[in-house]
Design a protein around this motif. Structure first.
Motif, PDB file in Angstrom:
ATOM      1  N   ALA A 108       1.389  -1.101  -0.148  1.00 50.44           N
ATOM      2  CA  ALA A 108       0.402   0.295   0.074  1.00 50.44           C
ATOM      3  C   ALA A 108       0.893   1.157  -0.084  1.00 50.44           C
ATOM      4  N   SER A 109       1.744   1.131   0.905  1.00 53.56           N
ATOM      5  CA  SER A 109       2.656   2.364   0.974  1.00 53.56           C
ATOM      6  C   SER A 109       3.882   2.702  -0.329  1.00 53.56           C
ATOM      7  N   ALA A 110       3.487   1.320  -1.328  1.00 50.89           N
ATOM      8  CA  ALA A 110       4.052   1.682  -2.764  1.00 50.89           C
ATOM      9  C   ALA A 110       3.586   2.172  -3.589  1.00 50.89           C
ATOM     10  N   LYS A 111       2.318   1.838  -3.613  1.00 52.36           N
ATOM     11  CA  LYS A 111       1.033   2.444  -4.039  1.00 52.36           C
ATOM     12  C   LYS A 111       1.268   3.887  -4.028  1.00 52.36           C
ATOM     13  N   LYS A 112       1.307   4.140  -3.254  1.00 51.20           N
ATOM     14  CA  LYS A 112       0.427   5.181  -2.756  1.00 51.20           C
ATOM     15  C   LYS A 112       1.976   6.450  -2.847  1.00 51.20           C
ATOM     16  N   ASP A 113       3.189   5.221  -2.767  1.00 47.46           N
ATOM     17  CA  ASP A 113       4.449   6.417  -3.584  1.00 47.46           C
ATOM     18  C   ASP A 113       4.917   6.699  -4.605  1.00 47.46           C
ATOM     19  N   ASN A 114       3.767   5.753  -5.732  1.00 45.57           N
ATOM     20  CA  ASN A 114       3.927   5.164  -6.900  1.00 45.57           C
ATOM     21  C   ASN A 114       5.075   4.526  -7.350  1.00 45.57           C
ATOM     22  N   ILE A 115       5.477   3.250  -6.561  1.00 46.23           N
ATOM     23  CA  ILE A 115       6.523   2.932  -6.713  1.00 46.23           C
ATOM     24  C   ILE A 115       6.151   1.730  -7.738  1.00 46.23           C
ATOM     25  N   ILE A 116       6.507   1.332  -8.583  1.00 52.33           N
ATOM     26  CA  ILE A 116       6.505  -0.063  -9.519  1.00 52.33           C
ATOM     27  C   ILE A 116       7.136  -0.483  -9.612  1.00 52.33           C
ATOM     28  N   ALA A 169       7.513  -5.222  -2.416  1.00 50.46           N
ATOM     29  CA  ALA A 169       7.176  -4.791  -1.565  1.00 50.46           C
ATOM     30  C   ALA A 169       8.670  -4.691  -0.736  1.00 50.46           C
ATOM     31  N   TYR A 170       9.502  -5.400  -0.605  1.00 51.78           N
ATOM     32  CA  TYR A 170      10.793  -5.903  -0.287  1.00 51.78           C
ATOM     33  C   TYR A 170      12.015  -5.965  -0.919  1.00 51.78           C
ATOM     34  N   GLN A 171      11.801  -6.070  -1.963  1.00 55.73           N
ATOM     35  CA  GLN A 171      12.918  -5.803  -2.736  1.00 55.73           C
ATOM     36  C   GLN A 171      12.631  -4.937  -3.487  1.00 55.73           C
ATOM     37  N   LYS A 172      12.057  -3.921  -3.562  1.00 55.58           N
ATOM     38  CA  LYS A 172      12.125  -2.638  -4.105  1.00 55.58           C
ATOM     39  C   LYS A 172      11.553  -1.892  -3.566  1.00 55.58           C
ATOM     40  N   TYR A 173      10.560  -2.244  -3.103  1.00 54.36           N
ATOM     41  CA  TYR A 173      10.003  -0.211  -2.305  1.00 54.36           C
ATOM     42  C   TYR A 173      10.761  -0.608  -0.061  1.00 54.36           C
TER      43      TYR A 173
END
Length: 354
Positions: A108-116, A169-173
């Motif tokens: 959810a945090s990655a989505k909020k920060d537009n991390i893909i 989640a873990y290896q990117k964000y």
């Protein structure tokens, strides 16, 4: 067992830590059985597929602890119907859900920060997927799918989606977000002053005589180990009698990484070396030589020098990274405390999990 450890364990051999599924913009997609929601985490849902997959690792661990690793499926089912098994069931379900909760918060945090996931990461995933199908299914997608269904109860597409969530989640964000946290010079200085001992460096030389097969990681025979020990003792005597250590390294060492540098290593207490090697090095003093036994074999050791701790660029970078990780973990802990996990026990009870 933390969730971030489960997927690497499950995937390490067969999947090379490389599964995932995503749409073309690098976002994840998980379907099939997602209509069965076992819990919610804020606005995020936990599907039956996710619970079943992650629970499989905890279930296997519990069966090993109960001495059932080599037992039949019927014996395992009998255990889970026992009073001990029934008690353990809910325990590991709760642990699995709690760790999936962390995963969902990160997503959810990655989505909020537009991390893909980017194109390079998607290509890496595609290559790993092809490799798995080739190795485990002999190039046949249906056969690879059968293996996943048999071992983990998920299809290839579901498995890919689960691993994509993990990667994001873990290896990117969780790797990218901490680097955005600013750490002040005063905080770096304070951390250095409070942990000076951790930044002291020691330099040693060694000559390694391996007692394991580095291909299979199996120990050598007792006779071979005895010969290695005897040779190490002989070489130690040569070094103590004044023969040039660098020449002995070139002649005897089985550590290719340090053969051309006189067997020399310089490191701190935090560096990733075997404990026995580090312990001797930091206790040693000028003129010390000895034999240290580790998992790898016998090391003929020579102390070279200790370097007092200094706050240089390398130390600043290490401290900054450490403090950023601490701050990120605090942020994550706060989000976990603020976010409620709501279980649908009726759906959980209806699933064939054990």
């Amino acid at each position: 067992m933390k969730l971030r450890k489960i997927l690497p364990i499950v995937l390490s051999t067969a999947l090379m830590l490389s599964f995932s599924a995503c749409n073309k913009n690098g976002q994840t997609s998980l379907n099939a059985d997602s209509s069965k929601i076992v819990a919610t985490v804020g606005e995020e849902s936990i599907s039956a597929v996710e619970l079943k997959f992650y629970l499989s690792a905890y279930k296997e661990e519990a069966e090993e602890e109960a001495g059932l690793a080599d037992k039949s499926d019927n014996e395992k089912k009998k255990y889970w119907k026992s009073e001990e098994g029934k008690s353990k069931k809910q325990e590991i379900i709760d642990v699995a859900l709690d760790n999936i909760k962390e995963l969902k918060i990160l997503l959810a945090s990655a989505k909020k920060d537009n991390i893909i996931l980017d194109e390079q990461e998607l290509n890496y995933i595609d290559q790993a997927m092809d490799q798995f199908i080739e190795q485990e299914g002999n190039g046949n997608v249906k056969e690879a799918n059968k293996i996943l269904l048999r071992d983990y109860g998920v299809t290839i597409d579901q498995y890919r989606a689960l691993f994509t969530d993990f990667i994001l989640a873990y290896q990117k964000y969780a790797q990218l977000k901490p680097t955005k946290i600013e750490i002040s010079d005063s905080d770096i200085q304070k951390e250095f002053e409070n942990n000076k001992e951790q930044f002291e460096k020691v330099t040693v030389q060694h000559i390694l005589f391996k007692t394991i097969n580095t291909t299979t990681f199996e120990s050598l025979s007792e006779d071979e180990v005895a010969k290695k020990k005897s040779l190490a003792e002989e070489v130690l005597k040569k070094a103590q009698s004044g023969e040039k250590f660098e020449d002995l390294v070139k002649q005897y060492t089985e550590d290719d990484a340090s053969k051309e540098t006189g067997g020399e290593y310089t490191f701190t207490r935090n560096d990733d070396l075997v404990d026995e090697f580090k312990e001797w090095s930091f206790k040693a003093k000028e003129g010390d030589m000895d034999i240290v036994e580790t998992y790898y074999g016998y090391h003929v050791m020579k102390f070279v020098k200790k370097t007092p701790p200094t706050l240089g660029d390398e130390e600043k970078a290490t401290i900054t990274s450490s403090l950023q990780t601490e701050e990120f973990q605090k942020m994550l802990d706060n989000l976990k405390a603020e976010t409620q996990l709501v279980k649908n026990q009726e759906v959980i009870d209806s699933l064939d999990l054990f």
